[in-house]
Design a protein around this motif. Structure first.
Motif, mmCIF file in Angstrom:
data_model
loop_
_atom_site.group_PDB
_atom_site.id
_atom_site.type_symbol
_atom_site.label_atom_id
_atom_site.label_comp_id
_atom_site.label_asym_id
_atom_site.label_seq_id
_atom_site.Cartn_x
_atom_site.Cartn_y
_atom_site.Cartn_z
ATOM 1 N N SER A 570 -24.282 -2.295 5.833
ATOM 2 C CA SER A 570 -24.788 -0.917 5.860
ATOM 3 C C SER A 570 -25.653 -0.719 7.101
ATOM 4 O O SER A 570 -26.332 -1.648 7.563
ATOM 5 N N PHE A 571 -25.584 0.495 7.645
ATOM 6 C CA PHE A 571 -26.368 0.840 8.831
ATOM 7 C C PHE A 571 -27.313 1.969 8.454
ATOM 8 O O PHE A 571 -26.866 3.062 8.099
ATOM 9 N N ALA A 572 -28.598 1.654 8.475
ATOM 10 C CA ALA A 572 -29.616 2.639 8.090
ATOM 11 C C ALA A 572 -29.308 3.219 6.712
ATOM 12 O O ALA A 572 -29.455 4.423 6.475
ATOM 13 N N GLY A 573 -28.829 2.332 5.817
ATOM 14 C CA GLY A 573 -28.523 2.750 4.459
ATOM 15 C C GLY A 573 -27.167 3.379 4.275
ATOM 16 O O GLY A 573 -26.799 3.751 3.156
ATOM 17 N N THR A 574 -26.380 3.518 5.357
ATOM 18 C CA THR A 574 -25.048 4.129 5.280
ATOM 19 C C THR A 574 -23.983 3.031 5.222
ATOM 20 O O THR A 574 -24.005 2.100 6.040
ATOM 21 N N PRO A 575 -23.024 3.109 4.276
ATOM 22 C CA PRO A 575 -21.986 2.078 4.165
ATOM 23 C C PRO A 575 -21.168 1.944 5.451
ATOM 24 O O PRO A 575 -20.803 2.948 6.073
ATOM 25 N N VAL A 576 -20.890 0.698 5.843
ATOM 26 C CA VAL A 576 -20.045 0.394 6.994
ATOM 27 C C VAL A 576 -18.823 -0.371 6.496
ATOM 28 O O VAL A 576 -18.952 -1.362 5.779
ATOM 29 N N LEU A 577 -17.640 0.125 6.880
ATOM 30 C CA LEU A 577 -16.385 -0.504 6.462
ATOM 31 C C LEU A 577 -15.484 -0.668 7.675
ATOM 32 O O LEU A 577 -15.707 -0.063 8.727
ATOM 33 N N SER A 578 -14.423 -1.457 7.516
ATOM 34 C CA SER A 578 -13.435 -1.631 8.580
ATOM 35 C C SER A 578 -12.170 -0.886 8.210
ATOM 36 O O SER A 578 -11.799 -0.790 7.030
ATOM 37 N N MET A 579 -11.492 -0.344 9.210
ATOM 38 C CA MET A 579 -10.211 0.326 8.986
ATOM 39 C C MET A 579 -9.241 -0.097 10.078
ATOM 40 O O MET A 579 -9.633 -0.720 11.068
ATOM 41 N N GLY A 580 -7.988 0.217 9.883
ATOM 42 C CA GLY A 580 -6.977 -0.124 10.872
ATOM 43 C C GLY A 580 -6.949 0.868 12.013
ATOM 44 O O GLY A 580 -7.753 1.792 12.100
ATOM 45 N N GLY A 581 -5.971 0.686 12.886
ATOM 46 C CA GLY A 581 -5.815 1.592 14.019
ATOM 47 C C GLY A 581 -6.703 1.202 15.178
ATOM 48 O O GLY A 581 -7.682 0.486 15.023
ATOM 49 N N ASP A 582 -6.348 1.685 16.366
ATOM 50 C CA ASP A 582 -7.163 1.397 17.546
ATOM 51 C C ASP A 582 -7.252 2.603 18.478
ATOM 52 O O ASP A 582 -7.597 2.463 19.652
ATOM 53 N N GLU A 583 -6.948 3.797 17.927
ATOM 54 C CA GLU A 583 -6.972 4.992 18.773
ATOM 55 C C GLU A 583 -8.382 5.455 19.095
ATOM 56 O O GLU A 583 -8.583 6.273 19.985
ATOM 57 N N PHE A 584 -9.360 4.970 18.380
ATOM 58 C CA PHE A 584 -10.771 5.206 18.705
ATOM 59 C C PHE A 584 -11.559 3.999 18.220
ATOM 60 O O PHE A 584 -10.988 3.065 17.642
ATOM 61 N N SER A 585 -12.868 3.994 18.440
ATOM 62 C CA SER A 585 -13.679 2.827 18.114
ATOM 63 C C SER A 585 -14.349 2.932 16.753
ATOM 64 O O SER A 585 -14.344 1.984 15.970
ATOM 65 N N VAL A 586 -14.944 4.084 16.477
ATOM 66 C CA VAL A 586 -15.686 4.268 15.238
ATOM 67 C C VAL A 586 -15.416 5.664 14.694
ATOM 68 O O VAL A 586 -15.308 6.633 15.457
ATOM 69 N N LEU A 587 -15.288 5.742 13.366
ATOM 70 C CA LEU A 587 -15.131 7.032 12.704
ATOM 71 C C LEU A 587 -16.326 7.243 11.790
ATOM 72 O O LEU A 587 -16.574 6.453 10.882
ATOM 73 N N VAL A 588 -17.068 8.318 12.063
ATOM 74 C CA VAL A 588 -18.208 8.681 11.231
ATOM 75 C C VAL A 588 -17.764 9.808 10.307
ATOM 76 O O VAL A 588 -17.340 10.870 10.773
ATOM 77 N N LEU A 589 -17.807 9.587 9.001
ATOM 78 C CA LEU A 589 -17.332 10.566 8.028
ATOM 79 C C LEU A 589 -18.508 11.256 7.347
ATOM 80 O O LEU A 589 -19.470 10.605 6.931
ATOM 81 N N PHE A 590 -18.363 12.594 7.224
ATOM 82 C CA PHE A 590 -19.415 13.395 6.608
ATOM 83 C C PHE A 590 -19.012 13.800 5.195
ATOM 84 O O PHE A 590 -17.829 13.995 4.901
ATOM 85 N N ALA A 591 -19.994 13.917 4.340
ATOM 86 C CA ALA A 591 -19.747 14.457 3.007
ATOM 87 C C ALA A 591 -19.419 15.935 3.135
ATOM 88 O O ALA A 591 -19.916 16.631 4.033
ATOM 89 N N GLY A 592 -18.561 16.437 2.271
ATOM 90 C CA GLY A 592 -18.200 17.842 2.352
ATOM 91 C C GLY A 592 -17.295 18.260 1.233
ATOM 92 O O GLY A 592 -16.997 17.477 0.320
ATOM 93 N N PRO A 593 -16.798 19.483 1.258
ATOM 94 C CA PRO A 593 -15.961 20.010 0.181
ATOM 95 C C PRO A 593 -14.537 19.456 0.236
ATOM 96 O O PRO A 593 -14.125 18.839 1.212
#
Length: 661
Positions: A570-593
């Protein structure tokens, strides 16, 4: 009167027998032995009478009492001096036959074991004189004959079942005595007893006609056919046994515990059962390997190793290993008899075309060359044989059998319809692997961005194409039971790549670029501090560990601290996971509808449409293919995979950050 004797009197009789033997008083020994045998016969008569009135459980209990008591006393008689062994054998055989007449199978089995032990004692001590040996062999042969006669005389299904169960016990114990004969180099006993078995033919079991009083539920023809089938089973079992026993003898010859002459004496006794490469290959592949008929002899080598090492053996050659050695030895022997001009003059392919020969060629060559290196091949082959050429020819036979099998199997696969169970299993495997490993979908479902239509009103879904999988047709038909292991990741990874493309094309995911790892870490921290970040996903495009120098990253988490099963920290209390693909480096996901509604259940979000590859060809495409090319197409099944869902564009879902190289 004998039936009223007390237990102590029975034991006293045995002790008197032993005392008489020790005193070399044969007359007194025989007198007491006859008296003891009378006691046993009296008991058997009473036991038979009681068995008529007793329940099945009581009947079994009574028989156990007899087996555990009287049989133990017979075991003691084995300790009598060698000069009294004939009388002991006679008494044991008499009780064996009476036990068979009375239908006491466990007693019959135990007494046969005692008789075998009596034989072992004789040969191990070297006190088995010619007269006693002949007496033993003749009595043993009578037991075999009686078992066959009982099968032949059976005039009802129940009687046949009983006779068959006794035959199975007899056959099991006979093979143990034959093994002992091999291990003690007693070729005479081996030859006599094995010949008694090889002389049994299936027509010996068929009686000319059935007697009166037979249950009429079976027709005459059905009953006789069943007898004939049991007879053929005996022939097959004997054929396997002669192969196995000679293989055991060959193993001992190869290890040096049997001389070449002793091995030849044993092997030649039953060579008529192995008179061609086709005959030995049929027994080895179709009967032993094909049916998996590894009997009690499967553990012979382990039992031997344990006996030699006081029960501490942990490994020994597997049965199929020493049987393969013998099979190869027979191939050399028989092959050298028809090897001319560098070729085997055999006519039709003698090796069975079956799954058992798959991948056998290398093992066969290795074993044949091993026999040649040990100078055993020369002892097996005709003088002057080009052993190198013979080995090549034998290996080629097995290659041809394997190729023929594979060709036939391929044709069957092409002609077979897709099996619904196999197809469903494949679909479910892809589905479960996709659901378990697609991290971005897991997170978006957890925060409610993706839902299935069970949580919303039914919607009209649009199928988003995720690609076409090419699956081996063999994996989706039921033709043979040779397992074909598919790597699910090979199929799931491209589906996940396409799935992410579909998501990012239809959801608001902003793209950002940074020039360094440090700058990317700063941007992530800014989003965590300013937005409701649900999770941070690192991809294969990340160089090293994005968070390795950050004090805000926590590697070790307790189960309670983990929001996701595959969370790596976890980073600053936010869960950190690994995913596939290499089209970008990091994906930050926001809570929403909610923005994606899946029409399928959450554990099976994908849709499949499978078709044999040839069915997807147009007529023109078919005509442009050669026959071989069309057969190659038939090896495959195409699986179109789609993602039925409805997108509802809404607020920004996340930010994809890329470190520019």
């Amino acid at each position: 009167m004998a039936g009223n004797r007390k237990q102590g009197e029975f034991e006293d009789l045995v002790e008197r027998c032993l005392d008489a033997a020790r005193d070399q008083d044969k007359d007194r020994f025989v007198e007491y032995l006859i008296d003891y045998t009378d006691v046993v016969e009296s008991y058997l008569d009473q036991r038979a009478y009681m068995g008529i009135q007793a329940s099945e459980s009581n009947s079994s209990a009574l028989e156990r009492v007899f087996s555990n008591y009287f049989v133990d006393l017979y075991r003691e008689l084995i300790e009598a001096p060698a000069g009294f062994r004939t009388e002991t054998i006679s008494a044991i055989v008499t009780t064996i036959r009476r036990s068979r007449d009375a239908g006491f199978q466990s007693t019959y089995q135990e007494l046969l074991s005692v008789l075998n032990r009596c034989y072992e004692v004789e040969v191990e001590t070297g006190e088995f004189d010619f007269r006693t040996k002949r007496f033993f062999v003749r009595r043993y042969s009578l037991i075999i004959s009686k078992s066959v006669d009982e099968l032949q005389a059976s005039d009802s299904p129940d009687a046949l079942d009983t006779a068959w169960s006794f035959w199975e016990v007899t056959f099991d114990r006979v093979q143990e005595s034959l093994k002992t004969a091999i291990e003690t180099s007693d070729g005479e006993t081996y030859s006599e007893i094995i010949s008694k078995l090889t002389d049994i033919h299936h027509y010996d079991i068929i009686s000319p006609h059935r007697q009166g009083g037979v249950d009429g539920s079976d027709s005459e023809e059905e009953f006789l056919e069943r007898k004939a089938e049991l007879g053929r089973t005996i022939e097959s079992e004997v054929s396997v046994l002669t192969f196995v026993l000679t293989g055991w003898a060959f193993r001992r010859f190869r290890e040096g515990t049997l001389s070449e002459e002793q091995y030849r004496d044993i092997a030649t006794t039953t060579e008529s059962q192995r008179n061609s490469i086709a005959a030995v290959a049929d027994v080895y592949y179709d009967t032993i390997r094909g049916d998996g008929r590894l009997g009690s002899w499967e553990n012979w080598n382990m039992n031997e190793a344990m006996a030699e090492t006081m029960g501490v053996a942990t490994s020994a050659p597997a049965a199929l290993s020493w049987l393969l050695s013998f099979y190869c030895a027979e191939l050399l022997r028989l092959g050298s008899q028809s090897f001319e001009g560098g070729e085997l003059a055999l006519g039709e392919l003698p090796i069975p075309v079956s799954k058992a020969v798959v991948s056998e060629s290398d093992r066969i060559r290795e074993e044949l060359e091993s026999l040649q290196e040990e100078s055993i091949a020369g002892a097996l082959t005709v003088a002057g044989t080009n052993v190198d050429g013979l080995i090549d020819a034998i290996v080629q036979l097995h290659k041809e059998a394997e190729e023929t099998y594979q060709d036939q199997l391929r044709e069957e696969i092409h002609e077979a319809d897709l099996d619904a169970e196999e197809v469903n299993a494949f679909k479910q495997s892809v589905q479960s692997n996709f659901v378990d490993s697609c991290t971005v979908r897991t997170v978006l479902r957890d925060i409610g961005v993706i839902v299935d239509d069970s949580s919303e009103e039914a919607v009209e879904a649009e199928s988003r194409e995720l690609g076409t999988l090419r699956v081996p047709r063999r994996a989706l038909v039921s033709v043979d039971d040779i397992p074909l292991h598919l790597s699910m990741q090979r199929y799931v990874n491209p589906i996940k790549d396409s799935y992410r493309d579909v998501l990012f094309e239809n959801l608001d995911v902003e793209r950002e670029s940074v020039t360094s790892q440090e700058e990317m870490l700063e941007r992530i921290r800014e989003y965590v501090d300013s937005r409701d970040v649900a999770a941070i996903l690192t991809t294969l495009g990340s160089r090293g560990d994005v968070f390795r120098d950050s004090d805000a990253f926590q590697y070790i988490l307790t189960a309670e601290e983990r929001a996701f099963e595959n969370q790596r920290g976890s980073f600053a209390g936010t869960p950190v996971l690994s995913m596939g693909g290499d089209e970008f480096s990091v994906l930050v996901l926001f809570a929403g509808p909610t923005q994606v509604i899946e029409s399928n259940p959450g554990d099976a979000p994908l849709f499949f449409d499978l078709a044999p590859a040839e069915d997807t060809l147009s007529e023109e495409e078919r005509q442009n293919l050669s026959e071989e090319e069309l057969e190659n197409v038939k090896d495959w099944v195409y699986a179109d995979v789609s993602y039925p869902c409805q997108f509802r564009p809404g607020t920004q879902v996340g930010v994809a950050i890329t470190v520019e190289q």
